[in-house]
Design an enzyme around this catalytic site. Structure first.
Site, PDB file in Angstrom:
ATOM      1  N   SER A 273      25.263  85.575-147.361  1.00 49.17           N
ATOM      2  CA  SER A 273      24.523  85.151-148.553  1.00 49.17           C
ATOM      3  C   SER A 273      24.159  83.675-148.520  1.00 49.17           C
ATOM      4  CB  SER A 273      25.377  85.382-149.809  1.00 49.17           C
ATOM      5  OG  SER A 273      25.658  86.738-149.963  1.00 49.17           O
TER       6      SER A 273
ATOM      7  N   HIS B  49      19.410  87.666-149.090  1.00 51.08           N
ATOM      8  CA  HIS B  49      19.602  88.349-147.813  1.00 51.08           C
ATOM      9  C   HIS B  49      18.251  88.810-147.299  1.00 51.08           C
ATOM     10  CE1 HIS B  49      24.052  88.803-147.790  1.00 51.08           C
ATOM     11  NE2 HIS B  49      23.876  88.593-149.075  1.00 51.08           N
TER      12      HIS B  49
ATOM     13  N   HIS C 114      26.002  95.582-148.184  1.00 53.68           N
ATOM     14  CA  HIS C 114      27.364  95.534-148.703  1.00 53.68           C
ATOM     15  C   HIS C 114      27.777  96.881-149.271  1.00 53.68           C
ATOM     16  CE1 HIS C 114      25.824  91.402-148.941  1.00 53.68           C
ATOM     17  NE2 HIS C 114      27.067  91.014-148.755  1.00 53.68           N
TER      18      HIS C 114
ATOM     19  N   TYR D 122      29.125  97.318-152.105  1.00 56.59           N
ATOM     20  CA  TYR D 122      28.825  97.405-153.542  1.00 56.59           C
ATOM     21  C   TYR D 122      27.388  97.834-153.824  1.00 56.59           C
ATOM     22  CZ  TYR D 122      27.102  92.591-152.864  1.00 56.59           C
ATOM     23  OH  TYR D 122      26.451  91.476-152.410  1.00 56.59           O
ATOM     24  N   GLU D 123      26.562  97.892-152.771  1.00 57.37           N
ATOM     25  CA  GLU D 123      25.199  98.395-152.960  1.00 57.37           C
ATOM     26  C   GLU D 123      25.156  99.914-152.877  1.00 57.37           C
ATOM     27  OE1 GLU D 123      22.195  95.649-150.932  1.00 57.37           O
ATOM     28  OE2 GLU D 123      24.086  95.118-149.996  1.00 57.37           O
TER      29      GLU D 123
ATOM     30  N   ALA E  38      29.768  84.038-147.742  1.00 49.80           N
ATOM     31  CA  ALA E  38      30.037  83.152-148.875  1.00 49.80           C
ATOM     32  C   ALA E  38      31.305  83.676-149.536  1.00 49.80           C
ATOM     33  CB  ALA E  38      28.872  83.194-149.859  1.00 49.80           C
TER      34      ALA E  38
ATOM     35  N   MET F  98      33.281  89.710-150.571  1.00 52.56           N
ATOM     36  CA  MET F  98      32.914  91.130-150.676  1.00 52.56           C
ATOM     37  C   MET F  98      32.308  91.680-149.383  1.00 52.56           C
ATOM     38  SD  MET F  98      31.184  90.923-154.457  1.00 52.56           S
ATOM     39  CE  MET F  98      31.970  89.975-155.771  1.00 52.56           C
ATOM     40  N   SER F  99      32.636  91.071-148.251  1.00 57.44           N
ATOM     41  CA  SER F  99      32.011  91.521-146.994  1.00 57.44           C
ATOM     42  C   SER F  99      32.953  91.295-145.822  1.00 57.44           C
ATOM     43  CB  SER F  99      30.708  90.753-146.768  1.00 57.44           C
ATOM     44  OG  SER F  99      30.978  89.381-146.511  1.00 57.44           O
TER      45      SER F  99
ATOM     46  N   ASN G 203      32.768  78.505-154.398  1.00 56.01           N
ATOM     47  CA  ASN G 203      33.383  78.275-155.713  1.00 56.01           C
ATOM     48  C   ASN G 203      34.895  78.384-155.579  1.00 56.01           C
ATOM     49  OD1 ASN G 203      32.389  81.286-155.414  1.00 56.01           O
ATOM     50  ND2 ASN G 203      34.231  81.350-156.684  1.00 56.01           N
TER      51      ASN G 203
ATOM     52  N   HIS H 246      25.885  85.228-159.176  1.00 55.65           N
ATOM     53  CA  HIS H 246      25.321  85.298-157.825  1.00 55.65           C
ATOM     54  C   HIS H 246      24.414  84.094-157.567  1.00 55.65           C
ATOM     55  CE1 HIS H 246      24.233  86.993-154.031  1.00 55.65           C
ATOM     56  NE2 HIS H 246      22.961  87.064-154.343  1.00 55.65           N
TER      57      HIS H 246
HETATM   58  N1  HPA Z   1      34.737  86.341-155.300  1.00 52.47           N
HETATM   59  C1  HPA Z   1      34.202  87.304-154.525  1.00 52.47           C
HETATM   60  N2  HPA Z   1      33.161  87.119-153.727  1.00 52.47           N
HETATM   61  C2  HPA Z   1      32.607  85.889-153.723  1.00 52.47           C
HETATM   62  C3  HPA Z   1      33.105  84.840-154.510  1.00 52.47           C
HETATM   63  C4  HPA Z   1      34.233  85.073-155.336  1.00 52.47           C
HETATM   64  O1  HPA Z   1      34.746  84.193-156.059  1.00 52.47           O
HETATM   65  N3  HPA Z   1      32.334  83.750-154.255  1.00 52.47           N
HETATM   66  C5  HPA Z   1      31.394  84.146-153.335  1.00 52.47           C
HETATM   67  N4  HPA Z   1      31.565  85.440-153.014  1.00 52.47           N
END
Ligand code: HPA
Length: 270
Positions: free
Chosen positions: A27, A58, A80, A82-83, A110, A208-209, A232, A244
């Site tokens: 990402s 993406h 991903h 989640y898609e 990310a 998430m990947s 973050n 996002h």
């Molecule tokens: N959690 C999950 N996936 C992420 C995060 C997060 O804080 N930041 C970027 N991708």
């Protein structure tokens, strides 16, 4: 049956060099693909079996060519879980990298940080992972021609490659921390209680990947090196509201450092 590797070879032509490395750009981290020379770019939609993601940030294309003098295959963007993509489909891009002849794969993502001392904009090389996705991409009948039924993950994250990444970061003057990546299915971000629990489990970053790709890569014999761009502090540890858009904006900050480190890593890859 025509495979994705067949399509790529046909598009690149007989004289294209065999890629030595695959790179998966996560990402907001796809910029490196633009630095590939003598590039053959193919949208995932034209590659048989490739899952096509739908997430902003993406690009969804494969780029074959040369980066800093080394033949590479770059996956700009990924699909991903989640898609709604079946986890076994996530195997196709990684196995295609192997089928094209690469021996190693660089995975980027990310991620949120569970370490207050590693904040947004920083890079973290992965030393290990915790799979909290609840699924495994190797579930189902095993194809013994690709890899063994049971795959060891004790050395999933290749030590010499991680050292080379570290050396590249030092040479570029970029601070590279190290840690354990915990993968969740998403797409919701975590709750503060989940992050507290993950901290106890030993996680340093959450995302998430990547974990399905690591498993598939080890199964088919690719050496793995992986790096998170911290976007973050994980939920409950900072005061940002996680979105996002925030992930993409922060990834852009880390992206410039990551591109320099990866370019150097690829240049010095032996
Ligand atoms: N959690 C999950 N996936 C992420 C995060 C997060 O804080 N930041 C970027 N991708």
């Amino acid at each position: 049956m025509t495979t994705a590797a067949d399509v790529i070879r046909a598009a690149a032509g007989a004289n294209a060099p065999t890629p030595r490395l695959g790179l998966v750009l996560g990402s907001g981290l796809g910029g490196l693909a633009d630095a590939v020379q003598d590039a053959t770019a193919i949208p995932y939609a034209e590659l048989p079996g490739f899952p096509v993601g739908s997430v902003a940030g993406h690009a969804g294309r494969l780029v074959l060519g040369t980066l800093a003098g080394t033949p590479v295959v770059v996956l700009q963007g990924r699909a991903h879980l989640y898609e709604g993509i079946p986890v076994s489909d996530l195997a196709v891009p990684v196995r295609t990298v192997r089928a094209l002849g690469a021996e190693s794969i660089v995975l980027t993502n990310a991620a949120g940080s569970l370490r207050a001392d590693v904040g947004p904009g920083r890079l973290m090389a992965l030393t290990d992972h915790i799979n909290m996705m609840g699924v495994n991409p190797l579930t189902g009948i095993n194809n013994d021609t690709i890899g063994p039924r049971f795959v060891g993950l004790g050395d999933a994250y290749d030590l010499p490659l991680k050292r080379a990444l570290k050396a590249a970061a030092v040479a570029e003057g970029v601070d590279l921390s190290e840690g354990v990546y915990l993968a969740v299915g998403g797409p919701s971000f975590e709750t503060p209680a989940e992050i507290r629990a993950f901290k106890v489990l030993g996680a340093d970053a959450v995302g998430m990947s990547t974990v399905p790709e690591v498993i598939v890569a080890r199964h088919c014999g690719l050496r793995v090196v992986a790096v998170s761009a911290i976007t973050n502090l994980a939920e409950g540890l900072g005061d940002e509201v996680l979105t996002h858009e925030h992930t993409l904006a922060s990834a852009a900050t880390a992206s410039a450092d990551l591109q320099r480190v990866l370019t150097r890593f690829v240049k010095d890859y032996v």
